[in-house]
Design a protein around this motif. Structure first.
Motif, PDB file in Angstrom:
ATOM      1  N   PRO A   1       0.790  -1.238   0.000  1.00 15.14           N
ATOM      2  CA  PRO A   1       0.000   0.000   0.000  1.00 15.14           C
ATOM      3  C   PRO A   1       0.820   1.285   0.000  1.00 15.14           C
ATOM      4  CG  PRO A   1      -0.902  -1.579   1.552  1.00 15.14           C
ATOM      5  CD  PRO A   1       0.402  -2.149   1.088  1.00 15.14           C
ATOM      6  N   SER A   2       2.017   1.257   0.555  1.00 14.72           N
ATOM      7  CA  SER A   2       2.836   2.475   0.604  1.00 14.72           C
ATOM      8  C   SER A   2       3.657   2.677  -0.663  1.00 14.72           C
ATOM      9  CB  SER A   2       3.761   2.432   1.821  1.00 14.72           C
ATOM     10  OG  SER A   2       4.704   1.379   1.701  1.00 14.72           O
TER      11      SER A   2
ATOM     12  N   ASP B   1       2.493   2.818  -4.200  1.00 19.41           N
ATOM     13  CA  ASP B   1       1.374   2.812  -5.137  1.00 19.41           C
ATOM     14  C   ASP B   1       1.483   3.996  -6.090  1.00 19.41           C
ATOM     15  OD1 ASP B   1      -1.017   2.746  -6.469  1.00 19.41           O
ATOM     16  OD2 ASP B   1      -2.284   2.739  -4.676  1.00 19.41           O
TER      17      ASP B   1
ATOM     18  N   SER C   1      -1.631   6.240  -6.699  1.00 17.00           N
ATOM     19  CA  SER C   1      -2.213   6.956  -5.561  1.00 17.00           C
ATOM     20  C   SER C   1      -2.355   8.451  -5.828  1.00 17.00           C
ATOM     21  CB  SER C   1      -1.336   6.748  -4.317  1.00 17.00           C
ATOM     22  OG  SER C   1      -1.809   7.505  -3.227  1.00 17.00           O
ATOM     23  N   GLU C   2      -3.354   9.047  -5.185  1.00 19.94           N
ATOM     24  CA  GLU C   2      -3.515  10.496  -5.215  1.00 19.94           C
ATOM     25  C   GLU C   2      -2.537  11.185  -4.266  1.00 19.94           C
ATOM     26  OE1 GLU C   2      -8.001  11.790  -5.889  1.00 19.94           O
ATOM     27  OE2 GLU C   2      -7.828  10.375  -4.216  1.00 19.94           O
ATOM     28  N   GLU C   3      -1.969  10.455  -3.338  1.00 17.50           N
ATOM     29  CA  GLU C   3      -1.113  11.033  -2.313  1.00 17.50           C
ATOM     30  C   GLU C   3       0.334  11.094  -2.805  1.00 17.50           C
ATOM     31  OE1 GLU C   3      -1.604   9.324   1.581  1.00 17.50           O
ATOM     32  OE2 GLU C   3      -3.640   8.669   1.096  1.00 17.50           O
TER      33      GLU C   3
ATOM     34  N   VAL D   1       2.929   8.867  -1.040  1.00 17.19           N
ATOM     35  CA  VAL D   1       2.900   7.453  -1.414  1.00 17.19           C
ATOM     36  C   VAL D   1       3.600   7.247  -2.757  1.00 17.19           C
ATOM     37  CG1 VAL D   1       1.386   5.522  -2.029  1.00 17.19           C
ATOM     38  CG2 VAL D   1       0.821   6.984  -0.081  1.00 17.19           C
ATOM     39  N   VAL D   2       3.320   8.113  -3.723  1.00 17.56           N
ATOM     40  CA  VAL D   2       3.974   8.022  -5.032  1.00 17.56           C
ATOM     41  C   VAL D   2       5.483   8.207  -4.887  1.00 17.56           C
ATOM     42  CG1 VAL D   2       4.217   9.138  -7.286  1.00 17.56           C
ATOM     43  CG2 VAL D   2       1.940   8.731  -6.319  1.00 17.56           C
TER      44      VAL D   2
ATOM     45  N   SER E   1       0.511  -0.279  -9.396  1.00 14.71           N
ATOM     46  CA  SER E   1      -0.428  -0.029  -8.312  1.00 14.71           C
ATOM     47  C   SER E   1      -0.032  -0.880  -7.122  1.00 14.71           C
ATOM     48  CB  SER E   1      -1.858  -0.347  -8.764  1.00 14.71           C
ATOM     49  OG  SER E   1      -2.809  -0.002  -7.780  1.00 14.71           O
TER      50      SER E   1
ATOM     51  N   LYS F   1      -5.079  -4.075  -3.984  1.00 12.63           N
ATOM     52  CA  LYS F   1      -6.000  -2.956  -4.210  1.00 12.63           C
ATOM     53  C   LYS F   1      -7.012  -3.401  -5.261  1.00 12.63           C
ATOM     54  CE  LYS F   1      -5.699   1.965  -5.458  1.00 12.63           C
ATOM     55  NZ  LYS F   1      -4.720   3.007  -5.869  1.00 12.63           N
TER      56      LYS F   1
ATOM     57  N   GLU G   1      -6.906   6.848 -12.363  1.00 14.08           N
ATOM     58  CA  GLU G   1      -5.808   6.131 -11.708  1.00 14.08           C
ATOM     59  C   GLU G   1      -4.860   5.514 -12.741  1.00 14.08           C
ATOM     60  OE1 GLU G   1      -7.497   3.346  -8.969  1.00 14.08           O
ATOM     61  OE2 GLU G   1      -8.293   4.912  -7.642  1.00 14.08           O
TER      62      GLU G   1
ATOM     63  N   SER H   1      -0.952   6.468 -12.982  1.00 11.98           N
ATOM     64  CA  SER H   1       0.059   5.422 -12.908  1.00 11.98           C
ATOM     65  C   SER H   1       0.983   5.461 -14.115  1.00 11.98           C
ATOM     66  CB  SER H   1      -0.612   4.053 -12.808  1.00 11.98           C
ATOM     67  OG  SER H   1       0.348   3.027 -12.735  1.00 11.98           O
TER      68      SER H   1
END
Length: 284
Positions: free
Chosen positions: A70-71, A73, A76-78, A81-82, A110, A114, A126, A130
């Protein structure tokens, strides 16, 4: 000349560490493999110089695959994280270059696991995010002489890229010479209408192959379409590695992640050696 055959370190250990090389690499060589695929879950656990020394001592080549939780991704919108995902890809690419590998493989578009029902507009957003971030990652790979090989996963592990057609679109959207395709017989067995056609669709962009049985057990003992794999490899002129990927039930975390609830062979060593014999004959 037949394809070089490899085996993934997940067959025996998780996570892979420097100390594992001295134990695993002589065994992998003695079985007759050409390649060891290093599953680099945590780049801080493995030192390129140490691993390269063990590879050279045992006459083995390497490929590298990544783990994308998950970290990590890129869809991600964050931004945090990207950025973490790109940092991990950079570290993995640099490690791969340091051990003499030319491919880093995996579902890096991704986060694994997910899998959601979302509106088409969100899914496309998304996808495009990506692809944009993978273009950056491919630039990092190019700077290090590495090809990124992007792997479709089955529907239970991702909602983004499940088929050869989807990864074909992703690679075409990225439009970078260092972003290619990785196909895995386990996932193809679940998702593709026709394995041969899926490989032909990847075509010249096929950069990596995982030889995984339909039940993650010994290649040749299940329902995977092995004749189609061999025909596809021949049809597209793929000369790269074919790597056995399975997971040890002895490491509970990785067994849980791969949904392995039982012993798949008398031993992990026998799974690897019998799988190698089958693939040598198949791809001769």
């Amino acid at each position: 000349m037949s394809n070089p055959i490899g085996v993934n370190t997940w067959t025996w250990v998780s996570p892979f560490r420097d100390a594992d090389a001295a134990v695993l690499f002589p065994k992998i060589k003695s079985m007759g493999f050409d390649i060891v695929e290093i599953a680099l879950e945590d780049p801080s656990h493995a030192t390129a110089a140490v691993i390269k020394e063990q590879l050279d001592a045992n006459g083995l080549k390497a490929t590298v695959c990544g783990a994308f939780g998950p970290s990590r991704d890129l869809a991600s919108e964050e931004s945090a994280v990207v950025n973490e995902a790109l940092m991990y890809i950079r570290q993995t690419v640099e490690f791969a270059a340091g051990v003499g590998a030319t491919v880093v493989a995996g579902p890096m578009y991704s986060a694994v696991g997910k899998a959601r029902q979302v509106p088409p507009e969100q899914r496309e957003e998304e996808f495009q995010r990506s692809a944009m971030n993978l273009r950056t990652a491919a630039g990092i790979a190019k700077d290090n002489g590495i090809t990124l090989a992007l792997e479709p996963l089955n529907r239970f592990e991702t909602d983004m890229i499940n088929t050869s057609a989807q990864v074909r679109r992703l690679v075409d959207t990225i439009d970078h010479p260092n972003a290619k395709i990785h196909l895995d017989t386990f996932h193809m067995n679940i998702e593709e209408d026709n394995v041969l056609d899926a490989i032909k669709l990847a075509g010249k962009d096929l950069a990596h192959v995982h030889a995984s049985e339909s039940n993650r057990g010994t290649p040749g003992n299940g329902l995977a379409r092995w004749d189609d794999l061999a025909a596809g490899i021949k049809a597209v002129g793929y000369t790269g590695p074919v790597v056995i990927e399975t997971f040890t039930p002895a490491v509970k975390e990785i067994a849980r992640a791969a949904a392995i609830w039982r012993q798949l062979a008398p031993s992990q060593d026998q799974l690897a050696s019998d799988g190698l014999a089958f693939l040598r004959k198949l791809l001769a």
